[in-house]
Motif scaffolding. Structure first.
Motif, PDB file in Angstrom:
ATOM      1  N   THR A  29       9.299 -11.928   4.142  1.00  0.00           N
ATOM      2  CA  THR A  29       7.417 -12.364   4.046  1.00  0.00           C
ATOM      3  C   THR A  29       6.440 -12.176   3.666  1.00  0.00           C
ATOM      4  N   THR A  30       6.490 -10.492   3.432  1.00  0.00           N
ATOM      5  CA  THR A  30       5.402  -9.573   2.747  1.00  0.00           C
ATOM      6  C   THR A  30       5.893 -10.147   1.088  1.00  0.00           C
ATOM      7  N   LEU A  31       7.281  -9.227   1.224  1.00  0.00           N
ATOM      8  CA  LEU A  31       7.721  -9.331   0.193  1.00  0.00           C
ATOM      9  C   LEU A  31       7.504 -10.863  -0.658  1.00  0.00           C
ATOM     10  N   SER A  32       7.873 -11.553   0.099  1.00  0.00           N
ATOM     11  CA  SER A  32       7.567 -12.905  -0.811  1.00  0.00           C
ATOM     12  C   SER A  32       6.621 -13.586  -1.274  1.00  0.00           C
ATOM     13  N   PHE A  33       5.300 -13.302   0.176  1.00  0.00           N
ATOM     14  CA  PHE A  33       3.937 -13.465  -0.182  1.00  0.00           C
ATOM     15  C   PHE A  33       3.460 -12.047  -1.717  1.00  0.00           C
ATOM     16  N   LEU A  34       4.046 -11.135  -1.803  1.00  0.00           N
ATOM     17  CA  LEU A  34       3.486 -10.089  -3.258  1.00  0.00           C
ATOM     18  C   LEU A  34       4.207 -10.391  -4.262  1.00  0.00           C
ATOM     19  N   GLU A  35       5.084 -10.923  -4.208  1.00  0.00           N
ATOM     20  CA  GLU A  35       6.067 -11.785  -5.163  1.00  0.00           C
ATOM     21  C   GLU A  35       5.163 -13.052  -6.061  1.00  0.00           C
ATOM     22  N   GLY A 149       2.560  -3.768  11.921  1.00  0.00           N
ATOM     23  CA  GLY A 149       1.167  -3.915  11.965  1.00  0.00           C
ATOM     24  C   GLY A 149       0.578  -3.652  10.991  1.00  0.00           C
ATOM     25  N   HIS A 150       0.638  -2.745  10.300  1.00  0.00           N
ATOM     26  CA  HIS A 150       0.123  -1.558   9.555  1.00  0.00           C
ATOM     27  C   HIS A 150       0.264  -2.684   7.941  1.00  0.00           C
ATOM     28  N   GLU A 151       1.515  -2.691   8.211  1.00  0.00           N
ATOM     29  CA  GLU A 151       1.731  -3.552   6.370  1.00  0.00           C
ATOM     30  C   GLU A 151       0.753  -5.049   6.251  1.00  0.00           C
ATOM     31  N   LEU A 152       0.921  -5.520   7.714  1.00  0.00           N
ATOM     32  CA  LEU A 152       0.050  -7.288   7.692  1.00  0.00           C
ATOM     33  C   LEU A 152      -1.361  -7.165   7.777  1.00  0.00           C
ATOM     34  N   HIS A 153      -1.802  -5.759   8.261  1.00  0.00           N
ATOM     35  CA  HIS A 153      -3.504  -5.567   7.882  1.00  0.00           C
ATOM     36  C   HIS A 153      -4.089  -5.887   6.864  1.00  0.00           C
ATOM     37  N   HIS A 154      -2.965  -4.611   5.768  1.00  0.00           N
ATOM     38  CA  HIS A 154      -3.513  -4.576   4.472  1.00  0.00           C
ATOM     39  C   HIS A 154      -2.623  -5.746   3.509  1.00  0.00           C
ATOM     40  N   ILE A 155      -1.462  -7.010   3.787  1.00  0.00           N
ATOM     41  CA  ILE A 155      -1.882  -8.038   3.178  1.00  0.00           C
ATOM     42  C   ILE A 155      -2.452  -9.032   3.842  1.00  0.00           C
ATOM     43  N   ASN A 156      -3.257  -8.826   4.472  1.00  0.00           N
ATOM     44  CA  ASN A 156      -4.403  -9.714   5.803  1.00  0.00           C
ATOM     45  C   ASN A 156      -5.856  -9.438   4.526  1.00  0.00           C
ATOM     46  N   ILE A 157      -5.893  -8.476   4.391  1.00  0.00           N
ATOM     47  CA  ILE A 157      -7.266  -7.715   3.630  1.00  0.00           C
ATOM     48  C   ILE A 157      -6.991  -8.555   1.876  1.00  0.00           C
ATOM     49  N   ILE A 158      -5.464  -7.857   1.817  1.00  0.00           N
ATOM     50  CA  ILE A 158      -5.388  -8.837   0.386  1.00  0.00           C
ATOM     51  C   ILE A 158      -5.855 -10.232  -0.065  1.00  0.00           C
ATOM     52  N   LYS A 159      -5.190 -10.377   1.135  1.00  0.00           N
ATOM     53  CA  LYS A 159      -5.257 -12.393   1.073  1.00  0.00           C
ATOM     54  C   LYS A 159      -6.329 -12.624   1.024  1.00  0.00           C
ATOM     55  N   GLU A 160      -7.413 -11.536   2.236  1.00  0.00           N
ATOM     56  CA  GLU A 160      -8.625 -12.471   1.978  1.00  0.00           C
ATOM     57  C   GLU A 160     -10.167 -11.723   0.896  1.00  0.00           C
ATOM     58  N   LYS A 161      -9.880 -11.121   0.501  1.00  0.00           N
ATOM     59  CA  LYS A 161     -10.479  -9.999   0.058  1.00  0.00           C
ATOM     60  C   LYS A 161     -10.319 -10.135  -1.818  1.00  0.00           C
ATOM     61  N   TYR A 162      -8.814 -10.309  -1.972  1.00  0.00           N
ATOM     62  CA  TYR A 162      -8.435 -10.450  -3.738  1.00  0.00           C
ATOM     63  C   TYR A 162      -8.053 -11.010  -3.592  1.00  0.00           C
TER      64      TYR A 162
END
Length: 163
Positions: A29-35, A149-162
């Motif tokens: 899921t994270t990789l798919s999002f980052l791509e 969980g740490h990874e998901l925390h940062h992915i949520n920040i990317i989605k919300e703020k970036y």
């Protein structure tokens, strides 16, 4: 109960949910999002002094490398005091913004593949070994889940703020 990032382990465990470690480390899921993020967007930071998306991804990979090393020692029942690290210094001394976003994603994939392989090698008994991380006693299973969980925390920040 809802936790915040300042709560550390409970917050990261909450974000990881109840899935088992093998499932969490197998997820793409994270990789798919980052791509979906372009090279141009990957150099963006949402405020002065904040990391670029490239730096966030590099930090996620660094964190996983560090934590998987600790997980290895714990899985071998080596009761070490697990030390902290200065994430700002690690990012400042890396060259994430000099690399292409694709290079960072390849590194992410390689580290995750190695982590998944390690997690799959662990027995049920090993996953229940307890150790100390900071001032908390945690099972290896929970320790591994906090990596996700740490990874998901940062992915949520990317989605919300970036984005």
């Amino acid at each position: 109960m809802t936790y915040s990032p300042q709560d550390g382990f409970p917050y990261y465990l909450d974000l990881a949910g109840n899935s088992d470690c093998q499932t969490l480390f197998a997820s793409t899921t994270t990789l798919s999002f980052l791509e979906t993020i372009s090279e141009e967007k990957s150099i963006f930071w949402y405020a002065p002094g904040k990391w670029s998306i490239k730096q966030v991804v590099g930090h996620i990979v660094d964190h996983e490398r560090i934590k998987m090393n600790r997980a290895f020692w714990l899985s071998r029942n080596q009761q070490l005091q697990l030390w902290g690290y200065d994430q700002e210094a690690l990012v400042q001394n890396a060259r994430f913004d000099e690399q292409t976003f694709q290079e960072l994603l390849t590194d992410y994939k390689n580290v995750r593949k190695a982590s998944h392989s390690f997690v799959c090698s662990l027995s049920t008994e090993q996953l229940q070994i307890n150790g100390k991380a900071k001032d908390q006693e945690v099972s290896l299973s929970d320790f591994l889940r906090t990596i996700i969980g740490h990874e998901l925390h940062h992915i949520n920040i990317i989605k919300e703020k970036y984005l």
